[in-house]
Design a protein around this motif. Structure first.
Motif, short mmCIF file in Angstrom:
data_model
loop_
_atom_site.label_atom_id
_atom_site.label_comp_id
_atom_site.label_asym_id
_atom_site.label_seq_id
_atom_site.Cartn_x
_atom_site.Cartn_y
_atom_site.Cartn_z
N GLU A 133 0.72 -1.16 0.28
CA GLU A 133 0.24 -0.40 -0.09
C GLU A 133 0.72 1.32 0.03
N ASN A 134 1.98 0.89 0.29
CA ASN A 134 3.21 1.87 0.26
C ASN A 134 3.11 2.94 -0.44
N SER A 135 3.91 1.47 -1.43
CA SER A 135 4.66 1.97 -2.81
C SER A 135 3.31 1.82 -3.46
N ASN A 136 1.80 2.01 -3.26
CA ASN A 136 1.02 1.84 -4.43
C ASN A 136 0.58 3.74 -3.98
N SER A 137 0.84 3.67 -2.84
CA SER A 137 0.46 5.42 -2.38
C SER A 137 1.63 6.94 -3.21
N ALA A 138 2.80 5.80 -3.25
CA ALA A 138 3.84 6.74 -3.21
C ALA A 138 3.45 7.07 -4.98
N ILE A 139 3.43 5.94 -5.56
CA ILE A 139 2.97 6.41 -6.55
C ILE A 139 2.34 7.10 -7.36
N ILE A 140 1.33 6.94 -6.86
CA ILE A 140 -0.03 7.83 -7.01
C ILE A 140 0.00 9.39 -6.24
N LYS A 141 1.21 9.53 -5.17
CA LYS A 141 1.82 10.71 -5.12
C LYS A 141 2.25 11.06 -6.60
N ARG A 142 2.83 10.17 -6.98
CA ARG A 142 3.77 10.99 -7.59
C ARG A 142 3.34 10.58 -8.77
N PHE A 143 1.99 10.72 -8.98
CA PHE A 143 1.48 10.92 -10.80
C PHE A 143 0.94 12.59 -10.32
N ASN A 144 0.10 12.79 -8.97
CA ASN A 144 -0.37 13.64 -8.48
C ASN A 144 0.62 14.33 -9.28
N HIS A 145 1.69 14.31 -8.29
CA HIS A 145 2.65 15.26 -8.49
C HIS A 145 2.88 15.90 -9.87
N HIS A 146 3.45 14.73 -10.51
CA HIS A 146 3.46 15.15 -12.19
C HIS A 146 2.91 15.61 -12.72
N SER A 147 1.52 15.49 -12.51
CA SER A 147 0.60 16.59 -13.58
C SER A 147 0.45 17.28 -12.74
N SER A 148 -0.04 17.77 -11.33
CA SER A 148 0.03 19.27 -11.20
C SER A 148 1.50 20.14 -11.48
N MET A 149 2.33 19.94 -11.85
CA MET A 149 3.39 20.20 -12.17
C MET A 149 2.97 20.91 -13.71
N VAL A 150 3.28 19.28 -14.51
CA VAL A 150 2.70 19.66 -15.65
C VAL A 150 1.85 21.03 -15.88
N LEU A 151 0.51 20.95 -15.45
CA LEU A 151 0.33 21.99 -16.00
C LEU A 151 0.56 23.40 -15.40
N ALA A 152 1.00 23.52 -13.80
CA ALA A 152 1.88 24.33 -13.30
C ALA A 152 2.84 24.99 -13.92
N ALA A 153 3.29 24.44 -15.43
CA ALA A 153 4.46 24.85 -15.75
C ALA A 153 3.59 25.56 -17.27
N GLY A 154 2.70 25.37 -17.27
CA GLY A 154 1.70 24.95 -18.28
C GLY A 154 1.33 26.85 -18.83
N LEU A 155 1.19 27.17 -17.17
CA LEU A 155 0.24 28.99 -17.10
C LEU A 155 1.49 30.13 -17.74
N LYS A 156 0.56 30.69 -17.86
CA LYS A 156 1.86 31.81 -18.28
C LYS A 156 2.65 31.98 -17.31
N LYS A 157 3.61 32.81 -17.60
CA LYS A 157 4.68 32.70 -16.33
C LYS A 157 3.17 33.85 -15.35
N GLY A 158 2.73 34.75 -16.32
CA GLY A 158 2.47 35.82 -15.89
C GLY A 158 1.83 35.85 -14.45
N ASP A 159 0.45 35.40 -15.90
CA ASP A 159 -0.94 34.67 -14.42
C ASP A 159 -0.48 33.92 -13.62
#
Lengths: 548, 299
Positions: A297-323
């Protein structure tokens, strides 16, 4: 006198130009040459004007450098210093090589734009050929109006969209087996950029370590080797430069969760990952706090956490810098520790959203703009058709009575006599009238202008109309003549029109005359030009009278 | 091979204006209303015998009424027993035609007999066309499943255009265009702008006949073929239609005029007040330059 305030980058003595000795000066924005003993420059070229430089081949006795300008002219410099001629020339050449590209873009850009416009629009190209190449108007006049279009298009083109980050960029780096137990990763500049934009922590590490501690290759090798990159991010406590990154990521993820979502209509916390087990939810689910989280369960939750983090970082990076910066600031300010503040902000936003969802603008009974009622006094005028109000044949009442009686008398004993409907003479003349060439068929032999005039002549006529239209437009926009600039322009346009008539219209007319086309297809063009001439003449006489 | 599925309907609208025809009889005795009726009958018969499924209707239009000459109220095509009063011509003619002709003659006699002398001298042509369209519409609803009907209206016009019927006329024309009904025009006397427009809009043929005596020949040559066949034939070309509008003040046909932006009425001259809707208008005059004062040299 040479401007002493200019920054002189290089001075080369004993350079001959056109068999004269002199000195070559390379300044910040131009290259200049002055003859020996004199203070002024006889030759001066801006770097922007220079298209390219050429050097004489190495084997030759004369050591020369040639500058070719955009206009096609060329200037040759002969380095005559016995000892250091070659060195001088190489120095000059290298300096020019560095400087020219900087200025090149500015000049070429305009030309490129113009070329592009001409290529894209064949009508424009034809107009250009007709007017400028045949020297009816000069190129500057032609582009004067159109440069405004140039600049607009340029600005549109500059606002290019930033390329977003593919969410699968890490997965796309497919490692290839190297044969002997090794893996090859192909990294392109795009992937590197994506990694930097998504994981700013890695960018930081890169900035710190390269090129001081590690080379780029080593950095990336370590990156891929580190457990940071691989699935199971179990912190083994190794001295890995990337272990800090993992901790930073955790912190980032936690802060993002705390921030929550701005939309007041969405309540993420009420979502739970419950499945309907036995009993369809009626049984009380065992509390999860007692059981220890298993390794799996630990490793599963770790993977899911990584996925979430990765997606949120991709989205955040996609926003324009100013906005992005603004959003972050506003979000943190509204959901900052002060819970009262956040509560205060939430209801208005929610209210607005609810209002938007409920109300439709067009369904509301709004009072539109005040209208004035149409008030028609004589509406029967519309019912009258396009029949001229001629006096009809006025029939007196007596006439009417006579006519009706006549008809009634005739039809009282009417019996159809269908075998003697008409005489053969009448029939044959009718047939003659209806046959091709007959009285009634005359108009069909008339061909339309379309068919009489050959298509190349039609094409030429169209081009003439476009060109004439352009010139006439320039002419007529000068009126009313208010400024001296417009006065000059009017005079110039009139001479342009005359030139156009001589250079283009007359030859065309002669050509069609030679082809025996009797139709007058240039009559309208001539009328338009004549109207312009008349207007000019009238304006000129008025001006004369005002002056005297 | 004519198929059972294609029905072609021809409606002939005949202008029986008693004043014009009475004067015509006096002007040119060779061509009277009787002759015209004979010509129409020949045309109708020809149409009926072209194909078995062809249908015919004839409407006579006078100053007071528009009346169906054929098929009349007594007419029932499937009536096998037939009336004894109606007898076949005895000349071996196709019975349908002879019976039809007899009916037509009877109806026109009755129609002319009940004509009265009235002030109105205009033919009710728009009404006749409207009746024709209604008839076409009715028949198109009575078709058997799988049958197609193409219809056209042939107008034989004698008297002049009536300006008061303009609106009705235009409505009829547009309705015919929507329904796909051709309007052909055979004009005996003076050119009619309204019928020219009708033919242009619906795609029919307009012809002004030079010789009234040979009316039958013109009808058979030009107006008998239907629209598909016309494409294969060489027929008189279409005339140039004058679509100019008439100004509201003088009823002159104008090419360039002034239009009131409120009520859209057309005038040939500018007037500051529109006479239809009483809106006031101003034309902005060109701005006059302020005259420069000439400075006189002080001596």
């Amino acid at each position: 006198m040479a401007a002493l305030s200019e920054e002189v980058l290089l001075v080369v003595k004993r350079v001959r130009q056109r068999k004269q000795d002199g000195t070559l000066y390379l300044m910040a924005e131009r290259i200049a040459w002055g003859p020996e003993g004199k203070d002024r420059f006889t030759v001066s070229h801006l770097y922007a004007d220079i298209r390219c430089q050429k050097i004489s081949p190495d084997g030759k006795a004369k050591i020369q450098l040639q500058l070719v300008l955009h206009t096609g002219e060329s200037t040759t410099f002969h380095f005559a210093n016995d000892s250091s001629a070659l060195k001088d020339r190489e120095a000059t050449k290298e300096l020019l090589q560095q400087l020219l590209p900087k200025f090149k873009k500015k000049a070429n850009k305009e030309l490129e734009e113009k070329n592009r416009m001409l290529q894209e629009d064949p009508v424009l190209f034809q107009l250009y050929k007709d007017l400028v190449v045949s020297q009816v108007i000069s190129a500057e006049e032609f582009w004067a109006n159109r440069l405004s279009m140039l600049s607009v298009e340029g600005s549109v083109g500059n606002n290019k969209q930033d390329v977003g980050i593919s969410a699968a960029f890490l997965a796309d780096i497919r490692p290839q087996t190297d044969g002997c137990n090794g893996l090859r990763y192909n990294l392109t500049a795009d992937i590197i950029e994506s990694i930097f934009r998504t994981y700013p922590a890695v960018k930081q590490k890169y900035a710190e370590n390269v090129p001081h501690n590690l080379t780029e290759k080593e950095f990336w090798t370590r990156f891929f080797q580190s457990h940071y990159f691989h699935r199971d991010r179990i912190n083994t406590g190794m001295q890995d430069i990337f272990s800090e990154c993992a901790k930073q990521d955790e912190k980032g993820l936690k802060s993002m969760v705390v921030q929550g979502v701005k939309n007041p209509m969405v309540d993420l916390l009420s979502l739970e990952d419950k499945s309907l087990d036995e009993g369809y939810g009626s049984k009380v689910a065992p509390s999860t706090s007692n059981s220890k989280p298993t390794v799996k369960e630990n490793s599963n939750s770790a993977i899911i956490k990584r996925f979430n983090h990765h997606s949120s970082m991709v989205l955040a990076a996609g926003l324009k810098k100013g906005d992005g910066a603004n959003d972050q600031a506003s979000e943190t300010s509204s959901t900052d520790g002060n819970s009262r503040d956040s509560d205060f902000f939430q209801p208005p936003i929610k209210k607005v959203k609810l209002q938007e969802a409920i109300e439709y603008e067009d369904l509301q009974s709004g009072s539109g703009p005040r209208m004035v009622a149409l008030n028609l006094k004589k509406s029967d005028r519309y019912a009258h058709g396009p029949v001229p109000l001629q006096s009809h044949q006025y029939s007196t009442t007596q006439d009417i009575i006579t006519a009706v009686n006549c008809i009634q008398h005739e039809m009282a004993g009417y019996k159809p006599c269908l075998t003697q409907v008409m005489s053969s003479n009448a029939v044959s003349s009718a047939i003659a009238a209806l046959s091709p060439g007959g009285v009634l068929m005359q108009t069909s032999t008339q061909q339309t202008m379309n068919q009489l005039v050959p298509s190349d002549v039609q094409g030429e006529l169209k081009q003439l109309y476009t060109a004439a239209g352009e010139l006439l437009r320039h002419f007529w926009t000068c009126f009313p003549v208010n400024t001296p600039f417009l006065e000059e322009k009017v005079v110039k346009m009139r001479s342009n029109l005359e030139r156009f008539q001589m250079a283009k219209l007359r030859p065309f007319q002669e050509k069609i005359q030679r082809q025996y086309l009797s139709t007058n297809i240039t009559g309208h063009l001539e009328d338009m030009l004549q109207a312009a001439y008349n207007k000019f003449h009238a304006w000129q006489t008025r001006r004369m009278m005002r002056k005297t | 091979m004519a198929s059972e599925d294609e029905v072609s309907l021809l409606v002939i609208v005949l202008d029986v204006n008693p004043i014009w025809w009475g004067q015509q009889t006096q002007r040119q005795p060779e061509f009277t209303l009787s002759k015209c009726l004979d010509a129409v009958m020949v045309m109708g018969n020809s149409h009926l015998i072209m194909t078995r499924t062809n249908k015919l209707a004839i409407i006579a239009s006078t100053c007071q009424e528009s009346h169906f000459l054929f098929p009349s109220k007594h007419w029932s095509a499937g009536d096998g027993t037939g009336d004894d009063s109606v007898s076949a011509g005895g000349d071996g003619k196709y019975e349908l035609l002879s019976v039809a002709n007899d009916f037509m003659a009877e109806e026109i006699r009755a129609l002319v007999a009940r004509m009265e002398v009235k002030d109105q001298a205009d033919t009710l042509l728009a009404g006749a066309l409207a009746k024709a369209l209604c008839y076409i519409h009715r028949l198109s609803k009575q078709l058997a499943a799988g049958q197609d009907m193409t219809s056209r209206i042939l107008v034989i016009k004698a008297a002049e255009d009536c300006a008061l019927q303009y609106m009705n006329f235009m409505n009829v024309i547009f309705a015919a265009q929507k329904q796909g009904v051709l309007i052909d025009a055979c004009v005996l006397d003076s050119d009619s702008g309204l019928l020219q427009q009708a033919c242009d809009i619906t795609g029919g043929l307009y012809l002004k006949i030079p010789q009234r005596v040979a009316l039958t020949q013109y009808l058979l040559w030009v107006f008998l073929p239907d629209s598909e066949e016309r494409a294969q034939l060489v027929l008189p070309p279409s005339v140039h239609v004058d679509y100019r509008a008439a100004c509201f003040c003088h009823r002159n046909l104008i090419e360039i005029g002034y239009v009131c932006s409120v009520c859209l009425s057309i005038f040939c001259n500018f007037s500051p007040i529109c006479t239809t809707c009483e809106t006031a208008f101003k034309i902005p005059l060109p701005l006059l330059k302020a005259k420069k004062k000439k400075v006189k040299p002080v001596t």
